[in-house]
Design a protein around this motif. Sequence first.
Motif, PDB file in Angstrom:
ATOM      1  N   HIS A 172      -3.302  -3.803   6.518  1.00  9.92           N
ATOM      2  CA  HIS A 172      -2.443  -4.769   5.822  1.00  9.92           C
ATOM      3  C   HIS A 172      -1.429  -5.476   6.718  1.00  9.92           C
ATOM      4  CE1 HIS A 172      -3.855  -3.695   1.783  1.00  9.92           C
ATOM      5  NE2 HIS A 172      -3.846  -2.432   2.185  1.00  9.92           N
ATOM      6  N   ARG A 173      -1.144  -4.913   7.886  1.00  5.78           N
ATOM      7  CA  ARG A 173      -0.159  -5.494   8.804  1.00  5.78           C
ATOM      8  C   ARG A 173       1.154  -5.855   8.082  1.00  5.78           C
ATOM      9  NH1 ARG A 173      -1.537  -4.616  14.198  1.00  5.78           N
ATOM     10  NH2 ARG A 173      -3.787  -4.296  14.168  1.00  5.78           N
ATOM     11  N   PRO A 174       1.815  -4.873   7.500  1.00  2.00           N
ATOM     12  CA  PRO A 174       3.066  -5.138   6.774  1.00  2.00           C
ATOM     13  C   PRO A 174       4.211  -5.447   7.729  1.00  2.00           C
ATOM     14  CG  PRO A 174       2.733  -2.792   6.981  1.00  2.00           C
ATOM     15  CD  PRO A 174       1.487  -3.441   7.526  1.00  2.00           C
ATOM     16  N   ASP A 175       5.329  -5.875   7.153  1.00  2.00           N
ATOM     17  CA  ASP A 175       6.527  -6.146   7.954  1.00  2.00           C
ATOM     18  C   ASP A 175       7.241  -4.861   8.339  1.00  2.00           C
ATOM     19  OD1 ASP A 175       6.412  -9.076   7.713  1.00  2.00           O
ATOM     20  OD2 ASP A 175       6.782  -8.678   5.584  1.00  2.00           O
ATOM     21  N   ALA A 176       7.007  -3.790   7.564  1.00  2.00           N
ATOM     22  CA  ALA A 176       7.647  -2.508   7.857  1.00  2.00           C
ATOM     23  C   ALA A 176       6.909  -1.378   7.145  1.00  2.00           C
ATOM     24  CB  ALA A 176       9.110  -2.519   7.420  1.00  2.00           C
ATOM     25  N   VAL A 177       7.085  -0.178   7.669  1.00  2.00           N
ATOM     26  CA  VAL A 177       6.567   1.029   7.029  1.00  2.00           C
ATOM     27  C   VAL A 177       7.741   1.949   6.745  1.00  2.00           C
ATOM     28  CG1 VAL A 177       5.122   3.075   7.271  1.00  2.00           C
ATOM     29  CG2 VAL A 177       4.347   0.905   8.211  1.00  2.00           C
ATOM     30  N   LEU A 178       7.824   2.428   5.499  1.00  2.00           N
ATOM     31  CA  LEU A 178       8.818   3.435   5.140  1.00  2.00           C
ATOM     32  C   LEU A 178       8.121   4.783   5.230  1.00  2.00           C
ATOM     33  CD1 LEU A 178      10.083   0.812   4.067  1.00  2.00           C
ATOM     34  CD2 LEU A 178      11.010   2.141   2.165  1.00  2.00           C
ATOM     35  N   LEU A 179       8.652   5.654   6.073  1.00  2.00           N
ATOM     36  CA  LEU A 179       7.895   6.836   6.478  1.00  2.00           C
ATOM     37  C   LEU A 179       8.679   8.128   6.262  1.00  2.00           C
ATOM     38  CD1 LEU A 179       5.153   7.406   7.933  1.00  2.00           C
ATOM     39  CD2 LEU A 179       6.398   7.224  10.091  1.00  2.00           C
ATOM     40  N   ASP A 180       8.091   9.041   5.531  1.00  2.00           N
ATOM     41  CA  ASP A 180       8.673  10.374   5.375  1.00  2.00           C
ATOM     42  C   ASP A 180       8.383  11.189   6.623  1.00  2.00           C
ATOM     43  OD1 ASP A 180       9.939  12.546   4.208  1.00  2.00           O
ATOM     44  OD2 ASP A 180       8.153  13.203   3.128  1.00  2.00           O
ATOM     45  N   VAL A 181       9.120  12.253   6.825  1.00  2.00           N
ATOM     46  CA  VAL A 181       8.920  13.096   8.008  1.00  2.00           C
ATOM     47  C   VAL A 181       7.836  14.131   7.777  1.00  2.00           C
ATOM     48  CG1 VAL A 181       9.978  14.901   9.431  1.00  2.00           C
ATOM     49  CG2 VAL A 181      11.223  12.793   8.984  1.00  2.00           C
ATOM     50  N   ARG A 182       7.976  14.921   6.744  1.00  2.00           N
ATOM     51  CA  ARG A 182       7.068  16.048   6.522  1.00  2.00           C
ATOM     52  C   ARG A 182       5.921  15.635   5.612  1.00  2.00           C
ATOM     53  NH1 ARG A 182       9.816  19.659   9.149  1.00  2.00           N
ATOM     54  NH2 ARG A 182      12.098  19.777   9.011  1.00  2.00           N
ATOM     55  N   MET A 183       4.746  15.413   6.238  1.00  2.00           N
ATOM     56  CA  MET A 183       3.547  15.041   5.497  1.00  2.00           C
ATOM     57  C   MET A 183       2.349  15.784   6.070  1.00  2.00           C
ATOM     58  SD  MET A 183       3.929  10.915   4.862  1.00  2.00           S
ATOM     59  CE  MET A 183       4.038  10.508   6.602  1.00  2.00           C
TER      60      MET A 183
ATOM     61  N   ALA B 216      -1.287   6.389   6.492  1.00  2.00           N
ATOM     62  CA  ALA B 216      -0.279   5.353   6.738  1.00  2.00           C
ATOM     63  C   ALA B 216      -0.700   4.451   7.888  1.00  2.00           C
ATOM     64  CB  ALA B 216       1.072   5.997   7.042  1.00  2.00           C
ATOM     65  N   ILE B 217      -1.245   5.050   8.935  1.00  2.00           N
ATOM     66  CA  ILE B 217      -1.703   4.265  10.082  1.00  2.00           C
ATOM     67  C   ILE B 217      -2.881   3.376   9.688  1.00  2.00           C
ATOM     68  CG2 ILE B 217      -2.761   4.391  12.374  1.00  2.00           C
ATOM     69  CD1 ILE B 217      -1.153   6.987  12.814  1.00  2.00           C
ATOM     70  N   GLU B 218      -3.836   3.942   8.939  1.00  2.00           N
ATOM     71  CA  GLU B 218      -5.007   3.181   8.500  1.00  2.00           C
ATOM     72  C   GLU B 218      -4.589   1.971   7.663  1.00  2.00           C
ATOM     73  OE1 GLU B 218      -7.388   5.897   6.326  1.00  2.00           O
ATOM     74  OE2 GLU B 218      -7.963   7.095   8.075  1.00  2.00           O
ATOM     75  N   LEU B 219      -3.679   2.206   6.722  1.00  2.00           N
ATOM     76  CA  LEU B 219      -3.255   1.130   5.830  1.00  2.00           C
ATOM     77  C   LEU B 219      -2.418   0.083   6.553  1.00  2.00           C
ATOM     78  CD1 LEU B 219      -2.382   3.263   2.680  1.00  2.00           C
ATOM     79  CD2 LEU B 219      -4.316   1.691   2.951  1.00  2.00           C
ATOM     80  N   THR B 220      -1.656   0.523   7.540  1.00  2.00           N
ATOM     81  CA  THR B 220      -0.851  -0.421   8.318  1.00  2.00           C
ATOM     82  C   THR B 220      -1.744  -1.301   9.174  1.00  2.00           C
ATOM     83  OG1 THR B 220       1.044   1.070   8.347  1.00  2.00           O
ATOM     84  CG2 THR B 220       0.969  -0.617  10.056  1.00  2.00           C
ATOM     85  N   GLU B 221      -2.776  -0.728   9.748  1.00  2.00           N
ATOM     86  CA  GLU B 221      -3.725  -1.518  10.526  1.00  2.00           C
ATOM     87  C   GLU B 221      -4.437  -2.533   9.641  1.00  2.00           C
ATOM     88  OE1 GLU B 221      -6.099   1.615  12.175  1.00  2.00           O
ATOM     89  OE2 GLU B 221      -4.981   1.619  14.076  1.00  2.00           O
TER      90      GLU B 221
ATOM     91  N   ALA C 158       0.838  -1.192   0.000  1.00  2.00           N
ATOM     92  CA  ALA C 158       0.000   0.000   0.000  1.00  2.00           C
ATOM     93  C   ALA C 158       0.875   1.244   0.000  1.00  2.00           C
ATOM     94  CB  ALA C 158      -0.932   0.018   1.217  1.00  2.00           C
ATOM     95  N   GLU C 159       0.304   2.355  -0.466  1.00  2.00           N
ATOM     96  CA  GLU C 159       0.987   3.648  -0.479  1.00  2.00           C
ATOM     97  C   GLU C 159       0.127   4.684   0.229  1.00  2.00           C
ATOM     98  OE1 GLU C 159       2.312   4.882  -4.406  1.00  2.00           O
ATOM     99  OE2 GLU C 159       2.066   2.805  -5.115  1.00  2.00           O
ATOM    100  N   ALA C 160       0.772   5.597   0.940  1.00  2.00           N
ATOM    101  CA  ALA C 160       0.048   6.646   1.666  1.00  2.00           C
ATOM    102  C   ALA C 160       0.712   7.996   1.414  1.00  2.00           C
ATOM    103  CB  ALA C 160       0.030   6.342   3.160  1.00  2.00           C
ATOM    104  N   GLY C 161      -0.112   9.038   1.444  1.00  2.00           N
ATOM    105  CA  GLY C 161       0.402  10.387   1.231  1.00  2.00           C
ATOM    106  C   GLY C 161       0.416  11.224   2.491  1.00  2.00           C
ATOM    107  N   ASP C 162      -0.020  10.643   3.601  1.00  2.00           N
ATOM    108  CA  ASP C 162       0.006  11.355   4.872  1.00  2.00           C
ATOM    109  C   ASP C 162       0.060  10.353   6.019  1.00  2.00           C
ATOM    110  OD1 ASP C 162      -2.860  10.919   6.085  1.00  2.00           O
ATOM    111  OD2 ASP C 162      -3.235  11.495   3.998  1.00  2.00           O
TER     112      ASP C 162
ATOM    113  N   THR D 179       4.120  -2.254  13.756  1.00  2.00           N
ATOM    114  CA  THR D 179       5.141  -2.870  12.913  1.00  2.00           C
ATOM    115  C   THR D 179       6.447  -2.098  13.058  1.00  2.00           C
ATOM    116  OG1 THR D 179       5.592  -3.654  10.653  1.00  2.00           O
ATOM    117  CG2 THR D 179       4.607  -1.461  10.886  1.00  2.00           C
ATOM    118  N   LYS D 180       7.446  -2.474  12.273  1.00  2.00           N
ATOM    119  CA  LYS D 180       8.720  -1.764  12.273  1.00  2.00           C
ATOM    120  C   LYS D 180       8.602  -0.495  11.428  1.00  2.00           C
ATOM    121  CE  LYS D 180      10.892  -5.147  14.420  1.00  2.00           C
ATOM    122  NZ  LYS D 180      11.460  -5.032  15.776  1.00  2.00           N
TER     123      LYS D 180
END
Length: 219
Positions: A48-59, A41-46, A33-37, A75-76
């Motif tokens: 899909h339960r991925p192994d990791a989230v790659l997260l930008d700072v400024r969103m 990101a939290i909604e999609l992680t809940e 999944a991809e998120a723009g904010d 997750t990580k």
Amino acid sequence: MNEIRVVVADDNPVVRSGLVALLESTGEVTVVAEAGDGRRAIELTERHRPDAVLLDVRMPLLDGVTAAESLSKLTKVLMLTYTDDPEVIRSAVRNGASGYLVHGSFTAEELAAAVRSVATGSQNPLSPVAVTALMSAVRGGAQLVAGPRQERRDYGLSARETEVMDLIAQGLANREIAGRLFLTEKTVKNHVNRIFAKLATENRAAAIARWLGTESESR
């Protein structure tokens, strides 16, 4: 771990698409999944339960540093950003980020290795600029962890564990530490596990933050 499932969160669609293409080209990572904010990101992680989230700072809506606090419980979290501000790095680690990479400081292969190491919990990658920023913040008197400052001896690390922790703080992996101290990699891993327990941390990034945020015995 055969397939690493990740969510990529970045408000810049060009950067996000580039990351997705880069990650999937490795053959090891699947972007679920991809998120723009941060909220998305939290909604999609809940979901899909991925192994990791790659997260930008400024969103928008919810920034990455704030989102990391909730995401790290699911997750990580690997911060992947252009931001190298010491306060931001410090806050991200305090909020549970397992790694912090700054764009321009890694190759495609290094990014894949970083995602793999975060997802499996084997290492906590920090860009050199992130380690430098943490150390500079401490030298400037900033506190990396919440609560009162402690002296390092208060944690009860042995002399060998202190040596290992100092090398961890320099960004060395277990194999490199083993070579430096003439130990087996398994022995180093055992030391690392005991260090994490004594520092009350769960990963390398948090341990570095706590260690660099304490008063050394020489001060």
